[in-house]
Enzyme design. Structure first.
Site, PDB file in Angstrom:
ATOM      1  N   HIS A 205       0.825  -1.206   0.000  1.00 52.01           N
ATOM      2  CA  HIS A 205       0.000   0.000   0.000  1.00 52.01           C
ATOM      3  C   HIS A 205       0.863   1.261   0.000  1.00 52.01           C
ATOM      4  CE1 HIS A 205      -3.812   2.086   0.859  1.00 52.01           C
ATOM      5  NE2 HIS A 205      -3.039   2.951   1.486  1.00 52.01           N
TER       6      HIS A 205
ATOM      7  N   HIS B 123     -10.266   2.425  -1.554  1.00 52.99           N
ATOM      8  CA  HIS B 123     -10.448   1.985  -0.167  1.00 52.99           C
ATOM      9  C   HIS B 123     -11.259   0.700  -0.196  1.00 52.99           C
ATOM     10  CE1 HIS B 123     -10.310   3.717   4.133  1.00 52.99           C
ATOM     11  NE2 HIS B 123      -9.116   3.490   3.697  1.00 52.99           N
TER      12      HIS B 123
ATOM     13  N   HIS C  62     -10.496  -2.848   0.612  1.00 52.96           N
ATOM     14  CA  HIS C  62     -10.595  -3.838   1.691  1.00 52.96           C
ATOM     15  C   HIS C  62     -11.453  -3.334   2.851  1.00 52.96           C
ATOM     16  CE1 HIS C  62      -7.574  -5.839  -0.633  1.00 52.96           C
ATOM     17  NE2 HIS C  62      -7.329  -6.757   0.278  1.00 52.96           N
TER      18      HIS C  62
ATOM     19  N   ASP D 270      -5.331  13.860   1.114  1.00 56.52           N
ATOM     20  CA  ASP D 270      -4.217  13.833   0.150  1.00 56.52           C
ATOM     21  C   ASP D 270      -4.070  15.197  -0.511  1.00 56.52           C
ATOM     22  OD1 ASP D 270      -3.147  11.275   0.343  1.00 56.52           O
ATOM     23  OD2 ASP D 270      -4.686  10.401  -0.940  1.00 56.52           O
TER      24      ASP D 270
ATOM     25  N   GLN E 290     -11.462   2.170  10.109  1.00 51.44           N
ATOM     26  CA  GLN E 290     -11.384   3.527  10.617  1.00 51.44           C
ATOM     27  C   GLN E 290     -12.779   4.126  10.653  1.00 51.44           C
ATOM     28  OE1 GLN E 290      -9.925   2.810   7.491  1.00 51.44           O
ATOM     29  NE2 GLN E 290      -7.730   3.035   7.709  1.00 51.44           N
TER      30      GLN E 290
ATOM     31  N   GLN F 273      -8.488   8.976  11.953  1.00 50.99           N
ATOM     32  CA  GLN F 273      -8.652   9.843  10.778  1.00 50.99           C
ATOM     33  C   GLN F 273      -8.456  11.313  11.110  1.00 50.99           C
ATOM     34  OE1 GLN F 273      -9.727   8.397   7.467  1.00 50.99           O
ATOM     35  NE2 GLN F 273      -8.520   6.963   8.664  1.00 50.99           N
TER      36      GLN F 273
ATOM     37  N   ASP G 203      -4.288   7.485 -12.920  1.00 50.67           N
ATOM     38  CA  ASP G 203      -4.545   6.054 -13.067  1.00 50.67           C
ATOM     39  C   ASP G 203      -4.847   5.452 -11.706  1.00 50.67           C
ATOM     40  OD1 ASP G 203      -2.081   4.694 -11.772  1.00 50.67           O
ATOM     41  OD2 ASP G 203      -1.149   6.141 -13.119  1.00 50.67           O
TER      42      ASP G 203
ATOM     43  N   SER H 140      -4.045  -0.714  -6.221  1.00 52.44           N
ATOM     44  CA  SER H 140      -4.538  -1.551  -5.141  1.00 52.44           C
ATOM     45  C   SER H 140      -4.506  -2.974  -5.651  1.00 52.44           C
ATOM     46  CB  SER H 140      -5.958  -1.136  -4.767  1.00 52.44           C
ATOM     47  OG  SER H 140      -6.552  -2.138  -3.964  1.00 52.44           O
TER      48      SER H 140
END
Lengths: 236, 927
Positions: free
Chosen positions: B214, B282, B284, B304, B435, B505, B692, B732
């Site tokens: 990751h 996100h 999983h 981000d 989370q 978070q 991408d 991922s």
């Protein structure tokens, strides 16, 4: 012409304070965003203002029901300053979450429950202003603007009495999006200076913002509503 | 004591719960009542009880009861799970002057109908309680209150690794959930033999997080050897990430400010203004806790953009689910039903975006059996900033400041969890990886950051790996020393490694010169945001972590970031069919068109889009839903600030069904789709950038890696051909489910391309809704026989009719000409051709405009190919008769196909359907 000073009140989670400030500026007011903490620390800021806006958003994440926490803060800490502002006849508007707050503080009648659909909805609506006491909607042509809420279903124990008292300020026209009683989209207080409404006229203040503008079927600008309020604040 | 709060009239949640119960096969449930419960750890006296009730219960909408129910099922949160509602109750009690008592919240359910005890339990387990964050019991449940007096266990363990053999190393990796391979474990053991001691648990966990797939993109940086089907080596493949970077460098677009560095790609089309853009997955977390997973996915990608020092202005989401009508008995063990995943994920996306106040402007929802066990959730964000000097980076002496939410046990080991395969027990063991989001806190951090310009030298978000990643990244080369016990905690009792690795978070980390720290603190105080200094950047290149006086980590940042051995991997390349195909036969094109419009992938997504606020900020000029009745889907969306004349467009390209046949051509096709979508709404094709996002299976399987490598190669070639550079991306991998049958189930190769492009004139945009009868319809672009992976093939299972569409040789000439036509106001409406081909595109234009169409001439000799083939690079354009001659002369590859009518019919040569029927099929309102 003088530009009335408008306080745009924002609590943690308020998110349309900038949109409504932009609308107020276009409508001829001098908007200033005031954070709730600042108002609580210094309620005197209300004295210099001619208008008050309780802006939309998700104050306190809608915890315990939309507007509950914010209304508690206002009622318990600056309740007198607020009622004084209204008693002086200065125009007040609560939009979306601001409407929910004003009903819970008792400044406006009724309450707002979960939408009939059970979920948040974002879509455009058409509003008409029936004859009422409200200073914000006097001779207001019908207007179009978006709704964006999950708890916007207006309820009131006696809607006929409310209408008879001239307190139904706005109704959904054509399509009632959330199951509001008697298509009520906005109500005012007994004096007519306090307006609460669920839709967002602040998001239709430029022709470009209407989704059908290019099709030539765009409806009325929400800006007009703010112009009415600013004119009232100026001439009062 | 406890207060149960019920809605007067039907609770809005009841209808959805009943429908979900029916979908799980419990069709004899007749109703499910739901109520909220607030628990108080201490008794309150009479006056307080009455006052509390007026605070918590609205008499026009609700009723409250203090009695303890003896029937029904109740849920409450597991220990350690953040409970924002309880916090709100405590805040409300403090506001009105009530005593401070511990509070917890839960829900009370009553299931009606002839339901057995076993079925009740099944409902509780599978629907009412998400056992990743909640537990359930027969009423009354005993809630868990936060222990405000827990004491921290400040111990640190040393883990013996230096002398372990290979088996023992792998056992260690498995036991601690490190997801490290043998070469990486050897590198760590070797490093500590050099240091002369064993690693601490904090160091080992930090290395595992930093070196996880990751965080470090091992596969995209790996050395890849291509082999034949029989294992013979046939060549070396340039590392995938380098290929993407090289292609961006080669395009050398002047408007790219920053690509593949930091948290997001940055572009500038207007002097003085930059835009940051990023998309993340996100997957999983959303599989095991759909609401929390997608909720924090949105929150994470917004951070981000904040971590790139930009102010967020919009979000996007692309969602992939299993079929929502999947029979309950076909659901793999330990997997949530797609219907529950869908409703949870959509609610999570809506909750975060709506509450933080960002318009959700673009997206897609896809359905395929390949996503049953592994749903995919892509979230994107765009931000704006005034172009300024880039941040200099942390300077020795700068403070290490954490701002925003508090640290708890949320999301421990999320980065290593997302790098592992799921199986039936994943939901049980990975609970701590989930989370919980709090969008209001993040909103306050955004507001505070807007006033912190010039007060910091570096910023990054706390994402996967928490402080370990954020501080570790920032300290690269410079070094830092922090004391984790200074971090504000949600509750006491966390061990040092838990604080250091927590993925709680809404936290950002800043490097702040000491002289600016008071100013930053003042801004934070004004906005009610917590900011705390944990230590300093040192300048010696070493990362040191203390817990008070206890040293828990000392790592050379060069080893932390560059010590991981490059992975060597093997790929077998796919052999897609690239020959000529014959078109399939379509007996009843009208029926096929209706079936295509009703297909979940093509049908109206209005019920999803309306859940998202796309109006806030007043800048969404072309919305996701457009047309006469606001129910047609726009190709792309356009955002333009109310005070600006220009803006930008966003378009999405995704087609996993092409990927199953030909990953390289899929990449070309989805780049084309994304660019096509922004051009169709009025963006300048010469000012486009790409993101991408790859969601793939396990790349250690050579065939899977080969498909990935070919998709990357396709991306790079396509970027070059369109002159549209990649500025950021994310992969991922390991989106696989190990079934109890021992079979591995991977997701279809799902490449999402996001295109963002400059719109020079925000008043000059185009949408797909037909405007006026009498106008002329043209097809721009040629049609070939391309049915591999098409929705026609998906519908009828007819394989072998042609290829995945081939790359266009010169798309830019066509797109530039169309752009000129749009700029000159010569395009009335425009729609790109994608899933379902020409027939679906024409139908969607008729639906959006509520006008009829008469198609007189098909653009291919074979009617099935003309109607349903999915060749790249095509549009249907509506022009006035007066503009027809100009258009045909100036836009290449154009042919007249028909006219707009007001007869309410869509008529093709030989058959017709009414617009009303098409609306019914598209919206699912047909009886």
């Amino acid at each position: 012409m003088t530009r009335p000073q408008a306080i745009v009140l924002a609590a943690p989670g308020t998110n349309r304070d900038h949109d409504v400030s932009f609308a107020l500026g276009l409508a001829g007011a001098e908007p200033r965003i005031v954070l709730l903490a600042e108002l609580l620390a210094n309620p005197a800021v209300l004295r210099d203002a001619q208008m008050l806006v309780v802006a939309g958003g998700f104050s306190y994440a809608d915890a315990l029901g939309a507007g509950r926490m914010w209304s508690l803060e206002l009622a318990h800490n600056v309740g007198d300053a607020l009622t004084g502002f209204v008693a002086e006849g200065k125009p007040v508007i609560g939009i979306c979450n601001g409407f929910q707050v004003l009903t819970r503080t008792g400044l406006l009648p009724g309450a707002l429950g979960h939408n009939q659909s059970g979920s948040f909805q974002c879509e455009w609506v058409r509003l008409e202003a029936p004859a009422s006491r409200c200073v914000w909607t006097r001779d207001l042509p019908s207007l179009e603007c978006p709704i964006a809420h999950g708890e916007g279903r207006y309820v009131h124990p006696d809607p006929d009495a409310l209408a008879a008292a001239g307190q139904v300020a706005l109704r959904y026209e054509g399509h009632n999006p959330n199951g509001s009683l008697d298509d009520i989209a906005g109500v005012c207080d007994e004096s007519g200076v306090v307006l609460g409404l669920m839709p967002h006229p602040e998001n239709h203040v430029l022709p470009r913002q209407h989704p059908r503008r290019a099709r030539g079927t765009a409806g009325g600008l929400g800006l007009t509503l703010f112009e009415r309020g600013v004119a009232y604040a100026r001439e009062r | 004591m406890r207060l149960t709060i019920r809605s007067k009239g039907e609770d809005p949640r009841a209808g959805a719960l009943l429908a979900d119960a029916h979908a799980l096969g419990l069709t004899h449930v007749t109703a499910i009542d739901v109520a909220d419960v607030v628990f108080f750890a201490d008794e309150l006296h009479g006056d307080h009880v009455a006052e509390l009730e007026t605070v918590l219960v609205d008499p026009l909408l609700q009723t409250g009861s203090w009695s303890v129910p003896l029937e029904g099922i109740e849920t409450s949160l597991l220990p350690g799970v953040t409970d924002p509602a309880a916090t709100a109750v405590q805040l409300a009690m403090a506001t009105v002057g009530l005593p401070d008592v511990p509070v917890a919240t839960g829900k009370h359910y009553v299931v009606h109908g002839p339901v057995s005890a076993v079925e009740q339990q099944s409902l509780a387990r599978r629907l009412l309680a998400n056992q990743v964050i909640e537990r359930w019991a027969h009423a009354p449940i005993e809630p868990h209150f936060i222990d405000a007096h827990a004491t921290a266990d400040r111990t640190v363990d040393h883990v013996a690794i230096r002398d372990l053999d290979d088996d023992a190393l792998m056992a260690l990796s498995r036991e601690r959930g490190l997801s490290l391979d043998l070469a990486e474990l050897h590198a760590i053991a070797e490093h500590y033999r050099g240091v002369g001691r064993e690693p601490t648990d904090v160091e080992l966990e930090t290395l595992a997080q930093t070196w996880s797939e990751h965080c470090s993109h091992k596969t995209f940086r790996a050395r890849i050897t291509a082999v034949d089907d029989d294992g013979t080596e046939v060549g070396e493949i340039t590392p995938l990430l380098r290929q993407l970077r090289d292609s961006t460098d080669a395009i050398n677009a002047p408007y790219v400010v920053s690509s593949f560095v930091g948290n997001a790609g940055i572009v500038s089309w207007v002097p003085g203004i930059t835009l940051a853009v990023k998309a993340e997955t996100h997957n999983h977390p959303s599989a095991i806790e759909p609401f929390g997973g997608s909720n924090t996915g949105v929150g994470g990608v917004i951070r981000d953009v904040m971590g790139a020092a930009h102010h967020p202005i919009a979000v996007t989401d692309i969602l992939c689910f299993g079929p929502t009508d999947l029979p309950a008995d076909q659901l793999p063990e330990g997997v949530l039903h797609p219907r529950l995943i869908e409703s949870g994920v959509i609610a999570g996306v809506a909750d975060y975006g709506n509450k933080i106040g960002l318009p959700n402007i673009a997206g897609a929802v896809l359905y395929d059996p390949g996503y049953v066990a592994n749903p995919l959730v892509y979230a994107g964000c765009i931000g704006v900033a005034s172009a300024a000097e880039p941040l200099p980076g942390p300077q020795p002496g700068d403070l290490v400041v954490v701002m925003g939410g508090r640290t708890g046990r949320d999301g421990l080991r999320g980065a290593t969890f997302s790098s592992a395969t799921m199986d039936a027990t994943t939901g049980d063991v990975a609970g701590a990886s989930v989370q919980i989001g709090d969008p209001i806190v993040e909103k306050l951090v955004i507001d505070a950051m807007a006033e912190c310009h010039g007060l910091y030298t570096a910023v990054t978000d706390c994402g996967a790996g928490g402080l370990s990643s954020a501080v570790g990244e920032m300290a690269e080369g410079v070094g830092a020393e922090v004391d984790v016990t200074l971090a504000p905690l949600k509750y006491p009792g966390l061990r040092p490694w838990e604080i250091w690795l927590s993925e709680a978070q809404e936290r950002m980390v800043f490097a702040v010169p000491p002289a600016q720290w008071p100013a930053m603190l003042a801004v934070c105080a004004r906005h009610g945001v917590e900011a705390t200094s944990l230590g300093t950047f040192t300048g010696d290149g070493v990362l040191r972590v203390r817990a008070g006086d206890l040293n828990v980590l000392e790592l050379d940042t060069h080893f932390l970031h560059d010590g991981r051995p490059q992975r060597s991997m093997v790929a077998t390349l796919p052999h897609p069919f690239r020959g000529l195909g014959t078109p399939p036969i379509c007996a009843d094109p009208a029926a096929t068109l209706r079936e295509l419009l009703a297909h979940p992938n093509i049908a109206s997504k209005e019920r999803v889009v309306r859940r998202y606020d796309h109006e806030i900020r007043g800048a969404t000029v072309v919305r996701p839903l457009v047309g006469a009745e606001h129910d047609g889907h726009a190709d792309g969306v356009v955002v333009a600030e109310p005070s600006d004349t220009h803006g930008f467009a966003v378009g999405i390209g995704v087609n996993p069904w092409f990927g199953l046949h030909d990953p390289e051509r899929m990449a070309h096709a989805v780049v084309d789709e994304a660019v096509r979508n922004v051009v169709a709404v009025g963006a300048d094709p010469d000012r486009a950038v790409l993101l991408d996002n790859f969601s793939w299976g396990d790349p250690r399987r050579p065939s899977t890696l080969g498909e990935l490598a070919m998709a990357v190669q396709g991306c790079c070639h396509a970027a070059h051909r369109y002159g549209a550079p990649f500025v950021s991306g994310k992969d991922s991998l390991n989106n696989e489910y190990l079934g109890s049958d021992g079979q591995r189930h991977a997701v279809p190769p799902t490449l999402v391309i996001t295109a963002m492009a400059h719109v020079p004139d925000a008043d000059c945009t185009v949408t797909p809704d037909l405007r006026a009868a009498g106008n002329v319809l043209l097809q721009v672009g040629h049609t070939s026989v391309d049915f591999a992976g098409s929705h026609f093939e998906l519908l009828y299972g007819t394989e072998g009719h042609g290829t995945v569409p081939a790359p266009l040789l010169d798309p830019l000439t066509r797109y530039r000409a169309l752009h000129v036509a749009i700029r000159e106001g010569r395009v009335q409406s425009c729609h790109d051709l994608s899933e379902g081909g020409l027939a679906v595109a024409v139908a969607e234009m008729a639906i959006a405009g509520r006008l009829g169409v008469r198609i007189g001439s098909l653009p291919h000799a074979n009617p099935t190919a003309a109607l349903f083939s999915e060749t790249n690079g095509r549009f249907v354009v509506e022009v006035t008769p007066a503009d027809l001659e100009w258009f045909v002369q100036n836009v290449p590859d154009t042919s007249v196909i028909g006219t707009v009518t007001d007869d309410g019919m869509v008529t093709f040569p030989g058959w017709s359907v009414s617009v009303a029927d098409l609306v019914d099929a598209f919206t699912g309102s047909a009886s």
